[in-house]
Design an enzyme around this catalytic site. Sequence first.
Site, PDB file in Angstrom:
ATOM      1  CG  ASN A   8       5.676   2.844   1.744  1.00  0.00           C
ATOM      2  OD1 ASN A   8       5.324   3.806   2.424  1.00  0.00           O
ATOM      3  ND2 ASN A   8       5.167   2.571   0.564  1.00  0.00           N
ATOM      4  CE  LYS A  10       2.188   0.259   1.156  1.00  0.00           C
ATOM      5  NZ  LYS A  10       1.584  -0.525   0.122  1.00  0.00           N
ATOM      6  CG  HIS A  94       4.445   3.569  -3.676  1.00  0.00           C
ATOM      7  ND1 HIS A  94       3.177   3.037  -3.839  1.00  0.00           N
ATOM      8  CD2 HIS A  94       5.140   2.677  -2.938  1.00  0.00           C
ATOM      9  CE1 HIS A  94       3.125   1.875  -3.212  1.00  0.00           C
ATOM     10  NE2 HIS A  94       4.299   1.632  -2.656  1.00  0.00           N
ATOM     11  CD  GLU A  96       0.077   1.866  -2.119  1.00  0.00           C
ATOM     12  OE1 GLU A  96       0.452   2.681  -1.244  1.00  0.00           O
ATOM     13  OE2 GLU A  96       0.169   0.630  -1.970  1.00  0.00           O
ATOM     14  CD  GLU A 163       7.385  -0.983  -4.180  1.00  0.00           C
ATOM     15  OE1 GLU A 163       7.601  -1.546  -3.092  1.00  0.00           O
ATOM     16  OE2 GLU A 163       6.610  -0.039  -4.314  1.00  0.00           O
ATOM     17  N   GLY A 169       0.862  -5.495  -1.569  1.00  0.00           N
ATOM     18  CA  GLY A 169      -0.249  -5.634  -0.637  1.00  0.00           C
ATOM     19  C   GLY A 169      -1.191  -6.780  -0.969  1.00  0.00           C
ATOM     20  CB  SER A 208       3.620  -9.634  -0.984  1.00  0.00           C
ATOM     21  OG  SER A 208       2.384  -8.983  -1.240  1.00  0.00           O
TER      22      SER A 208
HETATM   23  C1  PEP Z   1       4.957  -1.062  -0.957  1.00  0.00           C
HETATM   24  O1  PEP Z   1       3.878  -0.495  -0.939  1.00  0.00           O
HETATM   25  O2  PEP Z   1       5.985  -0.416  -1.228  1.00  0.00           O
HETATM   26  C2  PEP Z   1       4.975  -2.487  -0.673  1.00  0.00           C
HETATM   27  C3  PEP Z   1       5.980  -3.178  -1.108  1.00  0.00           C
HETATM   28  O3  PEP Z   1       3.904  -3.012   0.030  1.00  0.00           O
HETATM   29  P1  PEP Z   1       3.701  -4.546   0.510  1.00  0.00           P
HETATM   30  O4  PEP Z   1       5.011  -4.987   1.112  1.00  0.00           O
HETATM   31  O5  PEP Z   1       2.611  -4.466   1.539  1.00  0.00           O
HETATM   32  O6  PEP Z   1       3.342  -5.315  -0.686  1.00  0.00           O
END
Ligand code: PEP
Length: 247
Positions: A8, A10, A94, A96, A163, A169, A208
Amino acid sequence: MKNFIAANWKMNKTIGETREFLRSFIPNVKDVKDTDIVIAPPFTSMSAAAQEIKGTNLRLSAQDIFWEEKGAYTGEISPSMLVDAGCSHVIIGHSERRQYFREEDVIVNRKIKAAKKAGLGLIFCIGESLEEREAGKTLDVIKREVEMGLAEVDSDNLVVAYEPIWAIGTGKTATTEQAQDVHAYIRKILHNLYGNKSEEIRIIYGGSATPDNIDGLMACQDVNGALVGGASLKPESFSRIVNFKRV
Ligand code: PEP
């Protein structure tokens, strides 16, 4: 069951950066057979990405979708436009988008139905905040998000991404135990919804994930892949993740 690993990106990467990434990444993963590899670039890079991945084992995902087919919806992109642009998948729900754009479960469900109607595969994201985890509400949140997001939706071409919001992040990955516990619970809810068909649904982890923790995560019984943000932006790091080793 095939593994499923998606990047992803973003709001990152220009058209030029997308081409540069893919030209370096594709040779590193060309022999991967037992993992579906999906890249979700920003809309502006979709067409360049579609050209670069032609004839390879990579597939494309959008990061969002709108539920109507056409009309006066300034700024939105329809399911059939995504298919036309070369997408096979779309990320829906997601955190976000839930957080910054107020996408609630009902909106998520509407988007899921529209994506399915267009034949797109789903990467359906769910997860609890730190506050919810600390209040002992993780499983309630997961249950609500799964049941509302998937209301009146069949299980074909469905990938569920767990998630935990506190891990996205932040550099704080869920421990393998935390991930496995929630994945096993998701598997149970999916079984209640879909019976034996639920066994075909991939449940992937996001938050992460990095080259350093991917092997441990993929060793968990109910972790069938990963959704990767930050660590998917560099070809070396994302190709190490795709080439994970089950420990
Ligand atoms: C995501 O936004 O789907 C995600 C998993 O981000 P990160 O790996 O940066 O935590």
